[in-house]
Design a protein around this motif. Structure first.
Motif, PDB file in Angstrom:
ATOM      1  N   GLY A 334       0.810  -1.209   0.000  1.00 40.17           N
ATOM      2  CA  GLY A 334       0.000   0.000   0.000  1.00 40.17           C
ATOM      3  C   GLY A 334       0.841   1.256   0.000  1.00 40.17           C
ATOM      4  N   ARG A 335       1.934   1.254   0.781  1.00 42.79           N
ATOM      5  CA  ARG A 335       2.778   2.442   0.847  1.00 42.79           C
ATOM      6  C   ARG A 335       3.498   2.689  -0.471  1.00 42.79           C
ATOM      7  NH1 ARG A 335       5.549   0.785   6.389  1.00 42.79           N
ATOM      8  NH2 ARG A 335       4.633  -1.196   5.726  1.00 42.79           N
ATOM      9  N   PHE A 336       3.933   1.627  -1.137  1.00 41.20           N
ATOM     10  CA  PHE A 336       4.545   1.799  -2.454  1.00 41.20           C
ATOM     11  C   PHE A 336       3.517   2.371  -3.435  1.00 41.20           C
ATOM     12  CE2 PHE A 336       8.283   0.008  -0.972  1.00 41.20           C
ATOM     13  CZ  PHE A 336       9.208  -0.233  -1.978  1.00 41.20           C
ATOM     14  N   GLN A 337       2.288   1.869  -3.391  1.00 40.39           N
ATOM     15  CA  GLN A 337       1.260   2.399  -4.280  1.00 40.39           C
ATOM     16  C   GLN A 337       0.937   3.850  -3.948  1.00 40.39           C
ATOM     17  OE1 GLN A 337      -0.294   1.239  -7.122  1.00 40.39           O
ATOM     18  NE2 GLN A 337       1.411  -0.211  -6.970  1.00 40.39           N
ATOM     19  N   SER A 338       0.959   4.193  -2.662  1.00 40.33           N
ATOM     20  CA  SER A 338       0.698   5.580  -2.284  1.00 40.33           C
ATOM     21  C   SER A 338       1.795   6.505  -2.775  1.00 40.33           C
ATOM     22  CB  SER A 338       0.566   5.702  -0.759  1.00 40.33           C
ATOM     23  OG  SER A 338      -0.792   5.752  -0.382  1.00 40.33           O
ATOM     24  N   LEU A 339       3.036   6.059  -2.692  1.00 38.93           N
ATOM     25  CA  LEU A 339       4.136   6.878  -3.197  1.00 38.93           C
ATOM     26  C   LEU A 339       3.966   7.136  -4.689  1.00 38.93           C
ATOM     27  CD1 LEU A 339       7.172   5.343  -1.277  1.00 38.93           C
ATOM     28  CD2 LEU A 339       6.301   7.679  -1.078  1.00 38.93           C
ATOM     29  N   TYR A 340       3.633   6.070  -5.427  1.00 40.99           N
ATOM     30  CA  TYR A 340       3.434   6.273  -6.865  1.00 40.99           C
ATOM     31  C   TYR A 340       2.210   7.154  -7.116  1.00 40.99           C
ATOM     32  CZ  TYR A 340       2.602   5.766 -11.755  1.00 40.99           C
ATOM     33  OH  TYR A 340       2.385   6.064 -13.077  1.00 40.99           O
ATOM     34  N   ALA A 341       1.119   6.878  -6.419  1.00 42.37           N
ATOM     35  CA  ALA A 341      -0.096   7.677  -6.620  1.00 42.37           C
ATOM     36  C   ALA A 341       0.167   9.143  -6.318  1.00 42.37           C
ATOM     37  CB  ALA A 341      -1.233   7.142  -5.747  1.00 42.37           C
ATOM     38  N   GLY A 342       0.945   9.418  -5.265  1.00 42.21           N
ATOM     39  CA  GLY A 342       1.228  10.805  -4.900  1.00 42.21           C
ATOM     40  C   GLY A 342       2.045  11.530  -5.942  1.00 42.21           C
ATOM     41  N   VAL A 343       3.139  10.903  -6.394  1.00 41.04           N
ATOM     42  CA  VAL A 343       3.967  11.589  -7.388  1.00 41.04           C
ATOM     43  C   VAL A 343       3.237  11.707  -8.723  1.00 41.04           C
ATOM     44  CG1 VAL A 343       6.128  10.883  -6.286  1.00 41.04           C
ATOM     45  CG2 VAL A 343       5.174   9.480  -8.130  1.00 41.04           C
ATOM     46  N   SER A 344       2.318  10.775  -8.992  1.00 38.99           N
ATOM     47  CA  SER A 344       1.620  10.805 -10.273  1.00 38.99           C
ATOM     48  C   SER A 344       0.529  11.863 -10.336  1.00 38.99           C
ATOM     49  CB  SER A 344       1.005   9.427 -10.573  1.00 38.99           C
ATOM     50  OG  SER A 344      -0.104   9.156  -9.731  1.00 38.99           O
ATOM     51  N   VAL A 345       0.245  12.539  -9.210  1.00 43.24           N
ATOM     52  CA  VAL A 345      -0.686  13.674  -9.238  1.00 43.24           C
ATOM     53  C   VAL A 345      -0.013  14.951  -8.755  1.00 43.24           C
ATOM     54  CG1 VAL A 345      -2.764  12.258  -8.992  1.00 43.24           C
ATOM     55  CG2 VAL A 345      -1.598  13.104  -6.944  1.00 43.24           C
ATOM     56  N   SER A 346       1.319  14.927  -8.683  1.00 47.34           N
ATOM     57  CA  SER A 346       2.042  16.112  -8.213  1.00 47.34           C
ATOM     58  C   SER A 346       1.758  17.331  -9.074  1.00 47.34           C
ATOM     59  CB  SER A 346       3.548  15.828  -8.196  1.00 47.34           C
ATOM     60  OG  SER A 346       4.004  15.412  -9.482  1.00 47.34           O
ATOM     61  N   GLY A 347       1.495  17.095 -10.356  1.00 49.27           N
ATOM     62  CA  GLY A 347       1.217  18.207 -11.257  1.00 49.27           C
ATOM     63  C   GLY A 347      -0.071  18.936 -10.957  1.00 49.27           C
ATOM     64  N   VAL A 348      -0.974  18.303 -10.208  1.00 46.26           N
ATOM     65  CA  VAL A 348      -2.217  18.980  -9.837  1.00 46.26           C
ATOM     66  C   VAL A 348      -1.913  20.282  -9.100  1.00 46.26           C
ATOM     67  CG1 VAL A 348      -4.261  18.814  -8.367  1.00 46.26           C
ATOM     68  CG2 VAL A 348      -3.606  16.877  -9.797  1.00 46.26           C
ATOM     69  N   ILE A 349      -0.897  20.242  -8.237  1.00 47.58           N
ATOM     70  CA  ILE A 349      -0.519  21.428  -7.481  1.00 47.58           C
ATOM     71  C   ILE A 349       0.516  22.269  -8.223  1.00 47.58           C
ATOM     72  CG2 ILE A 349       0.581  22.237  -5.350  1.00 47.58           C
ATOM     73  CD1 ILE A 349      -0.509  19.811  -3.941  1.00 47.58           C
ATOM     74  N   LEU A 350       1.510  21.614  -8.815  1.00 49.73           N
ATOM     75  CA  LEU A 350       2.682  22.331  -9.314  1.00 49.73           C
ATOM     76  C   LEU A 350       2.574  22.795 -10.760  1.00 49.73           C
ATOM     77  CD1 LEU A 350       5.428  20.079  -7.682  1.00 49.73           C
ATOM     78  CD2 LEU A 350       4.628  22.320  -6.926  1.00 49.73           C
ATOM     79  N   ALA A 351       1.824  22.061 -11.589  1.00 52.40           N
ATOM     80  CA  ALA A 351       1.795  22.400 -13.010  1.00 52.40           C
ATOM     81  C   ALA A 351       1.210  23.793 -13.291  1.00 52.40           C
ATOM     82  CB  ALA A 351       1.031  21.336 -13.793  1.00 52.40           C
ATOM     83  N   PRO A 352       0.050  24.160 -12.727  1.00 52.16           N
ATOM     84  CA  PRO A 352      -0.506  25.480 -13.066  1.00 52.16           C
ATOM     85  C   PRO A 352       0.375  26.654 -12.664  1.00 52.16           C
ATOM     86  CG  PRO A 352      -2.205  24.045 -12.174  1.00 52.16           C
ATOM     87  CD  PRO A 352      -0.899  23.357 -11.940  1.00 52.16           C
ATOM     88  N   PRO A 353       0.876  26.725 -11.404  1.00 56.32           N
ATOM     89  CA  PRO A 353       1.693  27.894 -11.071  1.00 56.32           C
ATOM     90  C   PRO A 353       3.030  27.933 -11.798  1.00 56.32           C
ATOM     91  CG  PRO A 353       1.655  26.352  -9.239  1.00 56.32           C
ATOM     92  CD  PRO A 353       0.641  25.877 -10.222  1.00 56.32           C
ATOM     93  N   LEU A 354       3.702  26.785 -11.924  1.00 53.22           N
ATOM     94  CA  LEU A 354       5.001  26.784 -12.585  1.00 53.22           C
ATOM     95  C   LEU A 354       4.867  27.058 -14.078  1.00 53.22           C
ATOM     96  CD1 LEU A 354       6.793  23.775 -10.830  1.00 53.22           C
ATOM     97  CD2 LEU A 354       7.074  26.218 -10.400  1.00 53.22           C
ATOM     98  N   GLY A 355       3.939  26.356 -14.712  1.00 50.84           N
ATOM     99  CA  GLY A 355       3.735  26.572 -16.140  1.00 50.84           C
ATOM    100  C   GLY A 355       3.212  27.963 -16.435  1.00 50.84           C
ATOM    101  N   GLY A 356       2.271  28.421 -15.603  1.00 47.71           N
ATOM    102  CA  GLY A 356       1.721  29.759 -15.816  1.00 47.71           C
ATOM    103  C   GLY A 356       2.754  30.844 -15.652  1.00 47.71           C
ATOM    104  N   ALA A 357       3.627  30.720 -14.641  1.00 51.24           N
ATOM    105  CA  ALA A 357       4.668  31.725 -14.424  1.00 51.24           C
ATOM    106  C   ALA A 357       5.647  31.754 -15.586  1.00 51.24           C
ATOM    107  CB  ALA A 357       5.394  31.448 -13.114  1.00 51.24           C
TER     108      ALA A 357
END
Length: 419
Positions: A334-357
Motif C-alpha cells: 500500500g505504501r509503495f502504491q501511495s508513493l506512486y499515486a502521490g507523485v503521479s498527481v504532483s502536477g495537480v498542485i505544481l503544473a498550473p503555477p510553474l507553467g503559468g509563471a
C-alpha cells in the motif's frame, strides 16, 4: 504472462464500481465556477480553496496506502469513500468558513480512495497480470469520466452545480456500499503483518534497496508536472493563437476515445515487454508531443500533440503502476502504491503555477523546456531498466528477466485477498 482472463473477478467488480464512481465524481471540474457563482466567493477566494483542495488530493494519494498497510486496504477504501461522500452531500448546507475545512477533507478522502483502489488491484492480481489489472482500472475510470463530465454539465445547466455536488456525494456513498458488498472482507495487509512483521524494514530502506523504483518515482514526479500542462497552459496557449475552446474540448474527447479503445489491447500486447522500457518510451513521447508546440499552434499540430501525449500516457501510466506493485515487498504494498499515486498527481498542485509563471515570463521557453524535461525523465527510466533489484541474479535487469517477465519480488504476493 497472463491475459485479461487472469484478472480476478474481484478486480472486475471493483472496476465497475470505479466506473460508476467516476461518472458522478466530476465535481472537481466545476468547483471553481460553483464557488464563484452559487456560493458567491471572489476569484482569489475560489483559487485559494481550489489550491488547498489540490493539496488535499495529493496528501490523500500519498497516505491512503499507508493506512491500508496498517488497517487493511478495503477498510481504508470504505472509510475514505464514506468521509468524501458525506462531506459532499452536506457541502451546500455549510457556511463559507466551513468550506475551508470540509472541502480539503473531501479531497483528501478522494485521494485516499484512489490510492486504496490501486493497492487493492496490486494485492489482488498475480505478478504477471498486474499490468492488465491496472489497465482495467484505468479504462473504467476514464470511461466513467468520459460519461460524467458532459453529464455533469447537463445537470448543472438544467438544475444547478449544487445538485452536481450532492449527486457526487450520494454516488460516492453508494460506491462505498457497493465495495463493502463485493470486496472480500479479509485484509491482505493484516495477514502479511502477521506472517512477516519481525522482518519488516522501513519504507525508505525498502526504497533504497530498489534504486530503479526511486528513479521511476522521481521521473514520474517531474513528468507529471509536464503532462498536466495539458489542463493549464495548453488551453491558454491555444486560445492565444486563435484556436477555439471547443477545439480543445474535442482534443480531450479524442484523447479519451483513443485511451478507451487502445489501453487494454496495448496492456495485453506489451505484457511480455520490459516495463521500464515501455514507461521510458511513453515519457519520451509526451516530451515529443509538447515539442511540437514549439513550431506553432495550428489544429493539425495540436491534434498531433494530443495523439503523442495520449500514446505516451497509454505506454507509461499502467506499466509504471504495475512495476511499482511488482517491486513492492508484501508488507509495504500500500505504501509503495501511495508513493506512486502521490507523485503521479504532483502536477495537480505544481503544473498550473510553474507553467503559468513561465508562460507569462518567457512563453517561447515553456514548450522546449517541457519537452526536454519529459524526455530526460524518459531517458532516466530507460537507464533505470539496467539496474539490479532484490531477487535478481546476475545478468537480469530491473526491467525484465530472461524469460521476458518482470522480476518476481521475493515474498511478494501472488494472489492475496483484496482487503
Amino acid at each position: 504472462m497472463g491475459t485479461l482472463k487472469d484478472v480476478p473477478k474481484a478486480v472486475w467488480m471493483l472496476a465497475f464500481g470505479i466506473f460508476f464512481n467516476s461518472v458522478v465524481a466530476c465535481t472537481f471540474i466545476y468547483l471553481f465556477v460553483y464557488l464563484t457563482s452559487e456560493r458567491g466567493l471572489s476569484v482569489p477566494q475560489a483559487g485559494l480553496l481550489s489550491g488547498i483542495g489540490g493539496v488535499g488530493i495529493v496528501a490523500g494519494n500519498f497516505t491512503g496506502g499507508w493506512f491500508g498497510d496498517r488497517y487493511g486496504h478495503r477498510r481504508t477504501l470504505l472509510c475514505a469513500a464514506v468521509l468524501a461522500g458525506a462531506g459532499l452531500v452536506v457541502l451546500p448546507l455549510l457556511p463559507i468558513a466551513a468550506l475551508y475545512v470540509v472541502l480539503p477533507l473531501c479531497d483528501y478522502a478522494q485521494g485516499a480512495v484512489r490510492a486504496s483502489n490501486s493497492a487493492l488491484i496490486a494485492v489482488s492480481v498475480t505478478d504477471g497480470s498486474r499490468r492488465q489489472g491496472f489497465a482495467v482500472m484505468r479504462v473504467a475510470g476514464n470511461a466513467g469520466f468520459t460519461v460524467g463530465a458532459p453529464l455533469g454539465a447537463l445537470v448543472a445547466a438544467h438544475f444547478s452545480y449544487t445538485v452536481v455536488f450532492v449527486a457526487d456525494g450520494i454516488g460516492t456513498l453508494l460506491f462505498a456500499l457497493y465495495a463493502a458488498r463485493v470486496l472480500p472482507a479479509r485484509g491482505a495487509a493484516r495477514a502479511a503483518r502477521g506472517r512477516h512483521a519481525p522482518a519488516q524494514k522501513s519504507i525508505w530502506r525498502e526504497l533504497r534497496a530498489r534504486p530503479a523504483v526511486l528513479v521511476l518515482l522521481v521521473s514520474i514526479f517531474f513528468a507529471d508536472i509536464v503532462y498536466r500542462q495539458l489542463f493549464s497552459t495548453v488551453p491558454v496557449y491555444l486560445g492565444d493563437h486563435g484556436i477555439d475552446t471547443r477545439v480543445y474540448g474535442w482534443l480531450l474527447a479524442l484523447s479519451g476515445g483513443v485511451i478507451l479503445c487502445l489501453e487494454l489491447p496495448a496492456a495485453v500486447a506489451l505484457r511480455k515487454r520490459a516495463p521500464l522500457a515501455i514507461v521510458g518510451t511513453g515519457l519520451i513521447l509526451v516530451g515529443l508531443g509538447y515539442g511540437l508546440l514549439r513550431f506553432g499552434a495550428t489544429i493539425a499540430l495540436a491534434t498531433a500533440m494530443m495523439l503523442l501525449l495520449t500514446a505516451g500516457e497509454i505506454l507509461y501510466k499502467t506499466p509504471a503502476t504495475a512495476y511499482v506493485a511488482d517491486q513492492a515487498p508484501e508488507h509495504a504494498q500500500g505504501r509503495f502504491q501511495s508513493l506512486y499515486a502521490g507523485v503521479s498527481v504532483s502536477g495537480v498542485i505544481l503544473a498550473p503555477p510553474l507553467g503559468g509563471a513561465l508562460y507569462a515570463a518567457a512563453p517561447a521557453l515553456l514548450w522546449p523546456l517541457s519537452a526536454a524535461l519529459a524526455v530526460a525523465a524518459g531517458l532516466a527510466v530507460l537507464a533505470a531498466g539496467r539496474m539490479r533489484t532484490p531477487g535478481e541474479s546476475a545478468g537480469q535487469s530491473a526491467g525484465e528477466c530472461r524469460d521476458g517477465r518482470p522480476p518476481a519480488e521475493t515474498g511478494s504476493p501472488t494472489r492475496a485477498s483484496a482487503g
